[in-house]
Design a protein around this motif. Structure first.
Motif, PDB file in Angstrom:
ATOM      1  N   THR A 175      31.460 -16.611  -5.737  1.00 42.69           N
ATOM      2  CA  THR A 175      32.128 -15.643  -4.861  1.00 42.69           C
ATOM      3  C   THR A 175      32.115 -16.063  -3.391  1.00 42.69           C
ATOM      4  OG1 THR A 175      30.061 -14.375  -4.676  1.00 42.69           O
ATOM      5  CG2 THR A 175      31.615 -13.730  -6.411  1.00 42.69           C
ATOM      6  N   ASP A 176      31.612 -17.281  -3.109  1.00 36.80           N
ATOM      7  CA  ASP A 176      31.612 -17.765  -1.730  1.00 36.80           C
ATOM      8  C   ASP A 176      31.799 -19.280  -1.733  1.00 36.80           C
ATOM      9  OD1 ASP A 176      28.986 -19.183  -1.832  1.00 36.80           O
ATOM     10  OD2 ASP A 176      28.201 -17.159  -2.090  1.00 36.80           O
ATOM     11  N   LEU A 177      31.968 -19.848  -0.546  1.00 32.26           N
ATOM     12  CA  LEU A 177      32.194 -21.287  -0.418  1.00 32.26           C
ATOM     13  C   LEU A 177      30.933 -22.043  -0.002  1.00 32.26           C
ATOM     14  CD1 LEU A 177      35.660 -21.238   1.420  1.00 32.26           C
ATOM     15  CD2 LEU A 177      35.213 -21.520  -1.028  1.00 32.26           C
ATOM     16  N   LYS A 178      29.815 -21.368   0.048  1.00 29.76           N
ATOM     17  CA  LYS A 178      28.564 -21.978   0.506  1.00 29.76           C
ATOM     18  C   LYS A 178      28.218 -23.214  -0.340  1.00 29.76           C
ATOM     19  CE  LYS A 178      24.909 -19.561  -0.308  1.00 29.76           C
ATOM     20  NZ  LYS A 178      23.912 -18.475  -0.229  1.00 29.76           N
ATOM     21  N   PRO A 179      27.975 -24.363   0.309  1.00 30.34           N
ATOM     22  CA  PRO A 179      27.701 -25.598  -0.435  1.00 30.34           C
ATOM     23  C   PRO A 179      26.280 -25.628  -1.000  1.00 30.34           C
ATOM     24  CG  PRO A 179      27.630 -26.040   1.914  1.00 30.34           C
ATOM     25  CD  PRO A 179      28.071 -24.606   1.769  1.00 30.34           C
ATOM     26  N   ILE A 192      23.516 -27.639   1.328  1.00 29.72           N
ATOM     27  CA  ILE A 192      23.862 -28.847   2.069  1.00 29.72           C
ATOM     28  C   ILE A 192      24.453 -28.456   3.420  1.00 29.72           C
ATOM     29  CG2 ILE A 192      25.190 -30.984   2.063  1.00 29.72           C
ATOM     30  CD1 ILE A 192      22.978 -30.780  -0.080  1.00 29.72           C
ATOM     31  N   LEU A 193      23.757 -28.824   4.486  1.00 29.99           N
ATOM     32  CA  LEU A 193      24.204 -28.487   5.836  1.00 29.99           C
ATOM     33  C   LEU A 193      25.086 -29.570   6.434  1.00 29.99           C
ATOM     34  CD1 LEU A 193      20.795 -27.133   7.207  1.00 29.99           C
ATOM     35  CD2 LEU A 193      22.666 -25.830   6.173  1.00 29.99           C
ATOM     36  N   SER A 194      24.809 -30.825   6.071  1.00 33.31           N
ATOM     37  CA  SER A 194      25.613 -31.943   6.581  1.00 33.31           C
ATOM     38  C   SER A 194      25.446 -33.142   5.678  1.00 33.31           C
ATOM     39  CB  SER A 194      25.194 -32.299   8.013  1.00 33.31           C
ATOM     40  OG  SER A 194      23.863 -32.813   8.028  1.00 33.31           O
ATOM     41  N   VAL A 195      26.447 -34.023   5.699  1.00 35.27           N
ATOM     42  CA  VAL A 195      26.383 -35.281   4.955  1.00 35.27           C
ATOM     43  C   VAL A 195      26.857 -36.391   5.876  1.00 35.27           C
ATOM     44  CG1 VAL A 195      27.138 -36.566   2.927  1.00 35.27           C
ATOM     45  CG2 VAL A 195      26.835 -34.086   2.786  1.00 35.27           C
ATOM     46  N   ASN A 196      25.955 -37.305   6.192  1.00 32.84           N
ATOM     47  CA  ASN A 196      26.253 -38.397   7.115  1.00 32.84           C
ATOM     48  C   ASN A 196      26.842 -37.871   8.428  1.00 32.84           C
ATOM     49  OD1 ASN A 196      25.342 -40.165   5.167  1.00 32.84           O
ATOM     50  ND2 ASN A 196      27.370 -40.699   4.424  1.00 32.84           N
ATOM     51  N   GLY A 197      26.255 -36.763   8.889  1.00 36.03           N
ATOM     52  CA  GLY A 197      26.644 -36.197  10.180  1.00 36.03           C
ATOM     53  C   GLY A 197      27.847 -35.275  10.146  1.00 36.03           C
ATOM     54  N   ILE A 198      28.450 -35.077   8.979  1.00 31.16           N
ATOM     55  CA  ILE A 198      29.643 -34.233   8.863  1.00 31.16           C
ATOM     56  C   ILE A 198      29.283 -32.946   8.120  1.00 31.16           C
ATOM     57  CG2 ILE A 198      31.996 -34.068   7.974  1.00 31.16           C
ATOM     58  CD1 ILE A 198      32.143 -37.124   8.127  1.00 31.16           C
ATOM     59  N   PRO A 240      30.042 -30.056   5.687  1.00 30.15           N
ATOM     60  CA  PRO A 240      31.013 -29.784   4.612  1.00 30.15           C
ATOM     61  C   PRO A 240      31.639 -28.409   4.767  1.00 30.15           C
ATOM     62  CG  PRO A 240      28.769 -29.552   3.807  1.00 30.15           C
ATOM     63  CD  PRO A 240      28.657 -30.091   5.198  1.00 30.15           C
ATOM     64  N   LYS A 241      32.909 -28.311   4.423  1.00 32.39           N
ATOM     65  CA  LYS A 241      33.635 -27.047   4.554  1.00 32.39           C
ATOM     66  C   LYS A 241      33.362 -26.108   3.380  1.00 32.39           C
ATOM     67  CE  LYS A 241      37.485 -29.219   7.043  1.00 32.39           C
ATOM     68  NZ  LYS A 241      36.948 -30.613   6.963  1.00 32.39           N
ATOM     69  N   ASP A 277      33.927 -29.911  -1.039  1.00 38.19           N
ATOM     70  CA  ASP A 277      33.828 -30.883   0.045  1.00 38.19           C
ATOM     71  C   ASP A 277      32.450 -31.544   0.040  1.00 38.19           C
ATOM     72  OD1 ASP A 277      34.839 -32.278   2.228  1.00 38.19           O
ATOM     73  OD2 ASP A 277      34.099 -30.811   3.682  1.00 38.19           O
ATOM     74  N   ALA A 278      31.412 -30.748  -0.123  1.00 36.41           N
ATOM     75  CA  ALA A 278      30.051 -31.290  -0.166  1.00 36.41           C
ATOM     76  C   ALA A 278      29.871 -32.219  -1.358  1.00 36.41           C
ATOM     77  CB  ALA A 278      29.041 -30.154  -0.216  1.00 36.41           C
ATOM     78  N   TRP A 279      30.395 -31.809  -2.520  1.00 34.18           N
ATOM     79  CA  TRP A 279      30.298 -32.637  -3.723  1.00 34.18           C
ATOM     80  C   TRP A 279      30.947 -33.998  -3.516  1.00 34.18           C
ATOM     81  CZ3 TRP A 279      28.343 -33.837  -8.281  1.00 34.18           C
ATOM     82  CH2 TRP A 279      29.095 -34.628  -9.153  1.00 34.18           C
ATOM     83  N   ASN A 280      32.149 -33.999  -2.961  1.00 32.66           N
ATOM     84  CA  ASN A 280      32.851 -35.262  -2.732  1.00 32.66           C
ATOM     85  C   ASN A 280      32.091 -36.158  -1.766  1.00 32.66           C
ATOM     86  OD1 ASN A 280      34.992 -34.581  -4.444  1.00 32.66           O
ATOM     87  ND2 ASN A 280      36.160 -33.597  -2.808  1.00 32.66           N
ATOM     88  N   MET A 281      31.532 -35.568  -0.724  1.00 32.21           N
ATOM     89  CA  MET A 281      30.781 -36.347   0.265  1.00 32.21           C
ATOM     90  C   MET A 281      29.483 -36.895  -0.323  1.00 32.21           C
ATOM     91  SD  MET A 281      31.524 -33.662   3.362  1.00 32.21           S
ATOM     92  CE  MET A 281      30.478 -34.384   4.616  1.00 32.21           C
ATOM     93  N   LEU A 282      28.797 -36.088  -1.116  1.00 28.77           N
ATOM     94  CA  LEU A 282      27.533 -36.516  -1.715  1.00 28.77           C
ATOM     95  C   LEU A 282      27.734 -37.557  -2.811  1.00 28.77           C
ATOM     96  CD1 LEU A 282      25.731 -33.060  -2.029  1.00 28.77           C
ATOM     97  CD2 LEU A 282      25.203 -34.872  -0.392  1.00 28.77           C
ATOM     98  N   SER A 283      28.934 -37.588  -3.390  1.00 28.87           N
ATOM     99  CA  SER A 283      29.214 -38.509  -4.491  1.00 28.87           C
ATOM    100  C   SER A 283      29.737 -39.858  -4.023  1.00 28.87           C
ATOM    101  CB  SER A 283      30.247 -37.880  -5.442  1.00 28.87           C
ATOM    102  OG  SER A 283      29.783 -36.650  -5.956  1.00 28.87           O
ATOM    103  N   ALA A 284      29.967 -40.008  -2.718  1.00 26.56           N
ATOM    104  CA  ALA A 284      30.512 -41.260  -2.196  1.00 26.56           C
ATOM    105  C   ALA A 284      29.522 -42.408  -2.381  1.00 26.56           C
ATOM    106  CB  ALA A 284      30.851 -41.094  -0.715  1.00 26.56           C
ATOM    107  N   SER A 285      30.040 -43.607  -2.513  1.00 22.83           N
ATOM    108  CA  SER A 285      29.188 -44.786  -2.664  1.00 22.83           C
ATOM    109  C   SER A 285      28.499 -45.118  -1.345  1.00 22.83           C
ATOM    110  CB  SER A 285      30.020 -45.984  -3.114  1.00 22.83           C
ATOM    111  OG  SER A 285      30.628 -45.724  -4.370  1.00 22.83           O
ATOM    112  N   GLY A 286      27.331 -45.724  -1.465  1.00 23.37           N
ATOM    113  CA  GLY A 286      26.617 -46.153  -0.265  1.00 23.37           C
ATOM    114  C   GLY A 286      25.478 -45.232   0.119  1.00 23.37           C
ATOM    115  N   LYS A 287      25.057 -45.338   1.373  1.00 24.08           N
ATOM    116  CA  LYS A 287      23.924 -44.551   1.865  1.00 24.08           C
ATOM    117  C   LYS A 287      24.347 -43.112   2.158  1.00 24.08           C
ATOM    118  CE  LYS A 287      20.365 -44.361   5.464  1.00 24.08           C
ATOM    119  NZ  LYS A 287      19.814 -45.005   6.688  1.00 24.08           N
ATOM    120  N   ILE A 288      23.545 -42.166   1.700  1.00 20.24           N
ATOM    121  CA  ILE A 288      23.780 -40.746   1.947  1.00 20.24           C
ATOM    122  C   ILE A 288      22.618 -40.194   2.774  1.00 20.24           C
ATOM    123  CG2 ILE A 288      24.079 -38.465   0.926  1.00 20.24           C
ATOM    124  CD1 ILE A 288      26.394 -40.317   0.327  1.00 20.24           C
ATOM    125  N   THR A 289      22.960 -39.574   3.898  1.00 15.90           N
ATOM    126  CA  THR A 289      21.965 -38.875   4.707  1.00 15.90           C
ATOM    127  C   THR A 289      22.377 -37.412   4.757  1.00 15.90           C
ATOM    128  OG1 THR A 289      21.531 -40.840   6.056  1.00 15.90           O
ATOM    129  CG2 THR A 289      20.808 -38.719   6.937  1.00 15.90           C
TER     130      THR A 289
END
Length: 204
Positions: free
Chosen positions: A137-141, A163-169, A171-172, A176-188
């Motif tokens: 019922t909400d968009l909270k990541p 999730i508050l941020s992914v690599n400094g960005i 998420p909306k 959005d958070a899922w796509n960012m967290l699933s990206a290849s490489g280093k995740i902060t």
């Protein structure tokens, strides 16, 4: 499923199996599908054979506790998880004008009961257990589940984290958070876990 089929499945890395098992008990399968005991045993043994061969799959079941009972649903989820399911999707029943409406749960609070049930067993199950549709019922990541032994799990990400941020960005939304967290490489990731906020890093 014979050895030839298993061999083909193991050599096809691009193939993703999705297996629906609405009940993993003989009684439950008879109630839901009027299936013979012989056929039920054959189907369940085939899934065990896949597991022994190291072949993973995505499992699912339609939740009909009014017919099978909640314990049967728990047993089925455990069966799928114990036999190498990457995740288990618990599907709330869909309606059709061609089906008998009497088979569907009639309780007004069925969805909330189903969500509570999944929450109550999630920590006992090795793989993620997901409700579909999610009825969010909400968009909270917020993290609904984490695949155990995944890089995110090993780094410390857990169900209920936000999730508050992914690599400094920032998420909306969840997607959005899922796509960012699933990206290849280093995740902060900036993560709110309980009352605390921390930075968690890993490599995908």
């Amino acid at each position: 499923i014979d050895e030839e089929v298993i061999s083909k499945l193991k050599t096809n890395e691009n193939l993703k199996l999705k297996i629906t098992v609405n009940s993993a008990t003989l009684k439950g399968r008879a109630l839901l599908m009027n299936e013979t005991e012989e056929n039920s045993i054959r189907i369940l043994e085939n899934i065990k054979r896949l597991s022994k061969a190291g072949i993973s799959f995505c499992g699912s079941l339609v939740a009909l506790p009014n017919i099978t009972g909640w314990e049967d649903i728990r047993t089925t989820i455990e069966f799928l998880s114990n036999n190498n399911a990457e995740n288990v999707k618990v599907l709330s029943p869909s309606y059709s004008r061609y089906s008998d409406q009497k088979i569907y749960p009639q309780e007004l609070n069925f969805i909330s009961d189903l969500k509570d049930f999944i929450d109550s067993i999630q920590d006992e199950i090795e793989c993620p257990v997901l409700l579909e549709p999610s009825h969010i019922t909400d968009l909270k990541p917020e993290i609904s589940s984490v695949l155990r032994q995944s890089p995110a799990w090993d780094a410390g990400i857990r169900r209920g984290d936000i999730i508050l941020s992914v690599n400094g960005i920032i998420p909306k939304c969840r997607v959005d958070a899922w796509n960012m967290l699933s990206a290849s490489g280093k995740i902060t990731a900036g993560v709110k876990s309980g009352d605390g906020i921390e930075t968690i890093e890993w490599h995908n």
